[in-house]
Scaffold this active site. Structure first.
Site, PDB file in Angstrom:
ATOM      1  N   SER A   5      51.142  46.195  37.499  1.00 52.43           N
ATOM      2  CA  SER A   5      50.854  45.482  36.253  1.00 52.43           C
ATOM      3  C   SER A   5      50.054  46.118  35.458  1.00 52.43           C
ATOM      4  O   SER A   5      49.645  45.723  34.481  1.00 52.43           O
ATOM      5  CB  SER A   5      50.412  43.841  36.723  1.00 52.43           C
ATOM      6  OG  SER A   5      51.265  43.262  37.403  1.00 52.43           O
ATOM      7  N   ASP A  28      55.249  37.999  35.052  1.00 50.30           N
ATOM      8  CA  ASP A  28      54.630  38.869  35.790  1.00 50.30           C
ATOM      9  C   ASP A  28      55.815  38.972  37.242  1.00 50.30           C
ATOM     10  O   ASP A  28      55.697  37.978  37.975  1.00 50.30           O
ATOM     11  CB  ASP A  28      53.235  38.592  36.393  1.00 50.30           C
ATOM     12  CG  ASP A  28      52.630  40.080  36.861  1.00 50.30           C
ATOM     13  OD1 ASP A  28      53.166  40.547  37.711  1.00 50.30           O
ATOM     14  OD2 ASP A  28      51.691  40.495  36.441  1.00 50.30           O
ATOM     15  N   HIS A  66      54.587  38.448  46.314  1.00 57.81           N
ATOM     16  CA  HIS A  66      53.922  39.577  47.218  1.00 57.81           C
ATOM     17  C   HIS A  66      53.562  38.901  48.739  1.00 57.81           C
ATOM     18  O   HIS A  66      53.576  39.582  49.534  1.00 57.81           O
ATOM     19  CB  HIS A  66      52.521  39.764  46.740  1.00 57.81           C
ATOM     20  CG  HIS A  66      52.542  41.041  45.504  1.00 57.81           C
ATOM     21  ND1 HIS A  66      53.022  42.152  45.776  1.00 57.81           N
ATOM     22  CD2 HIS A  66      52.142  40.984  44.228  1.00 57.81           C
ATOM     23  CE1 HIS A  66      53.022  43.036  44.757  1.00 57.81           C
ATOM     24  NE2 HIS A  66      52.503  42.330  43.787  1.00 57.81           N
ATOM     25  N   ASP A  90      56.979  42.796  33.515  1.00 57.60           N
ATOM     26  CA  ASP A  90      56.379  44.034  33.624  1.00 57.60           C
ATOM     27  C   ASP A  90      57.088  44.896  34.734  1.00 57.60           C
ATOM     28  O   ASP A  90      56.823  45.869  34.689  1.00 57.60           O
ATOM     29  CB  ASP A  90      54.686  44.079  34.167  1.00 57.60           C
ATOM     30  CG  ASP A  90      54.643  42.760  35.323  1.00 57.60           C
ATOM     31  OD1 ASP A  90      55.530  42.110  35.695  1.00 57.60           O
ATOM     32  OD2 ASP A  90      53.239  42.777  35.444  1.00 57.60           O
ATOM     33  N   HIS A 136      42.622  39.894  35.018  1.00 60.40           N
ATOM     34  CA  HIS A 136      43.657  40.479  35.871  1.00 60.40           C
ATOM     35  C   HIS A 136      44.107  41.750  35.197  1.00 60.40           C
ATOM     36  O   HIS A 136      44.028  41.820  33.791  1.00 60.40           O
ATOM     37  CB  HIS A 136      44.479  39.510  36.315  1.00 60.40           C
ATOM     38  CG  HIS A 136      45.177  39.777  37.663  1.00 60.40           C
ATOM     39  ND1 HIS A 136      46.588  39.770  38.163  1.00 60.40           N
ATOM     40  CD2 HIS A 136      44.436  40.438  38.798  1.00 60.40           C
ATOM     41  CE1 HIS A 136      46.674  40.132  39.102  1.00 60.40           C
ATOM     42  NE2 HIS A 136      45.406  40.572  39.901  1.00 60.40           N
TER      43      HIS A 136
END
Length: 508
Positions: free
Chosen positions: A127, A77, A357, A393, A190
């Site tokens: 995502s 991810d 992030h 992704d 998630h």
């Protein structure tokens, strides 16, 4: 040309000067390398030999057009190209090398392509919409999962309409009699793992309390945890491993870590999962720590939730209680390998994204290395009848830039600005680590796990990047994953290789 002796002397002088430089002056640093390596790289013959060896290796590649019995999809991810490059260098430097010529395990896979990640309504993907693309074969709107672009984010009624649902490759696999499973370092509810089983207009509706808070009825648009445990295809997953216990427990029930659930409906979904497997007459196991996972033997269904929320970063985790991604993947394959018809397994290194992030480059790169180890482990135990696909992704805004000397600490400095202050090799376009103005970073511990690398624009959370991401493939029909293509083509290609799904297959 200098004699061999003078060449050796020159290299010795060069390395001694570089090694003697102070480590916090912001200038380009170079880790001393083996003398023979430096000498070899000064000779053109070395590079000509490397080029020829690479050519010969490429010429040995021959397409494998047998049918894949099994498919494993690894999803890093947020694993951008820059992330892969920086992680390979960090891995090499951890092992005492310069790092640039290191490789992550999956970079040795024979075929590589590029995936275009945009959503139907967004230039830069999240995502959720991307999961619908690389698992369901259909591009969707930002924030939605397992539904078509006819569903806007937060539209409960539209997401409840079966006509708007997008079945995933997990559905195709189950319809073909194959076993399926998911492994993740995030909550199992998630966005990415939800793409295998869920249909929702809002990725954040992981528990019924989330839907109630948004002003909607969970009976109209069921929460993601409920979908996983009570409806197909989630209810049929043979393996579910990751974090997120809180979304499965009522708010008045404590989990193994004495943390409460968040559900408002009073339903214990962990108990519901166990009861369903009992009704099937199947052997099942629910585990919540590493020792229990490693001790599982001979079960048909395996559910492992190792944290109330996301699993811990590898750099923070207690290795005695929390399994690694590689260990979870091994446990999953142990269960799925019992399927006579084969399996589809989805494995996500989800905390790469979350590290980025928060501008935590060190953690993001470490998670990428752990992800690579999981791929290595899986590839070492599966047979030639297994297609392995690795991709991301979406990208992130971390840049890998400057003019650092060869062998420079990847977590260090790339050079000095016009203001004579150093800048780091790794930096972000935006995020929470923004500082007003330039400052001297030389006294900071850039190797600390929670060190935040600088960002140019202040945001509470760093954004994703919109550039293409890499696809690596090995096994039957892996050669069709080359080139540049839309992200939603990936599940169609995986289905083709293993002869499942409604479209064209290798068998047809």
């Amino acid at each position: 040309m200098a004699s061999k002796l003078s060449l050796i002397a020159s290299v010795l002088i060069f390395t001694s000067i570089v090694a003697a430089k102070p480590t916090k002056d912001g200038e380009n640093q170079r880790s001393p390398r083996a003398l023979v390596d430096l000498i070899d790289e000064l000779e053109k013959g070395t590079w000509l030999e490397i080029g020829q060896a690479t050519l010969q290796h490429q010429l040995t590649k021959k397409p494998d057009t047998t049918v894949a019995k099994n498919v494993i999809m690894f999803l890093g991810d947020g694993m951008s190209v820059a992330t892969v490059s920086a992680a390979r260098i960090l891995q090499g430097q951890r092992n005492g090398f310069s790092g640039e010529d290191s490789t992550l395990y999956f970079e040795n896979f024979p075929y590589t392509g590029l995936s275009k990640t945009y959503c139907v309504d967004k230039q830069v993907a999240d995502s959720a919409c991307s999961a619908t693309a690389y698992l369901g074969g259909v591009k969707a709107n930002y924030g939605t999962i397992g539904v078509t672009a006819a569903v806007r984010r937060g539209d409960c009624k539209a997401s409840a309409n079966p006509a708007n649902h997008v079945p995933s490759i997990a559905v195709w696999a189950q319809n073909a009699g194959k076993s399926t499973g998911i492994v993740t370092t995030t909550r199992v509810t998630h966005a990415s793992p939800t793409g295998t089983y869920g249909h929702t207009s809002e990725r954040d509706w992981e528990a019924d309390s989330d839907i109630i808070k948004a002003g909607f009825d969970p009976k109209v648009c069921p929460d993601i945890a409920t979908q996983l445990v009570t409806t197909e295809p989630g209810i049929n997953h043979k393996v579910i491993l990751g974090g997120g216990r809180k979304n499965f427990l009522p708010k008045n029930v404590l989990d193994e870590d004495e943390l409460p659930g968040v559900r408002e409906d009073g339903v214990d979904l962990l108990r519901a999962w166990e009861q369903d497997k009992l009704k099937r007459g199947a052997k099942s196991a629910y585990v919540s720590d590493r020792d229990s996972l490693l001790g599982v033997d001979d079960v048909d269904y395996l559910l492992g939730l190792f944290d109330s929320d996301h699993m811990q970063y590898h750099l923070d985790a207690n290795p005695k209680t929390e399994p690694t991604l590689a260990e979870m993947t091994r446990a999953a394959l142990k269960v799925l390998s019992n399927s006579t018809n084969g399996y589809f397994l989805f494995v996500e290194g989800g905390r790469i994204d979350q590290g980025h992030h928060d501008n935590l480059a060190h953690k993001a790169l470490d998670e990428t290395i752990e992800f690579s180890e999981a791929v290595k482990m899986a590839d070492s135990i599966v047979g030639s009848d297994t297609l392995i696909v690795i991709t991301a992704d979406h990208a992130h805004t971390m840049s890998f830039a400057g003019y650092p000397a060869r062998g420079t600490d990847i977590l260090g400095f790339g050079g000095n600005g016009n203001d004579s202050l150093p800048y780091s090799t790794l930096a972000y376009a935006n995020g929470p680590s923004y500082y007003k103005g330039r400052y001297n970073m030389t006294e900071e511990d850039r190797h600390a796990a929670n060190y935040t690398f600088p960002s140019a624009v202040p945001l509470a959370s760093e954004t994703h990047g919109g550039e293409d991401v890499q696809v690596f493939a090995s096994g039957p029909w892996s050669h069709i994953f080359t080139g540049a293509y839309e992200q939603n083509a990936i599940p169609h290609m995986m289905a083709f290789a293993t002869c499942i799904g409604p479209g064209l297959t290798a068998c047809s």
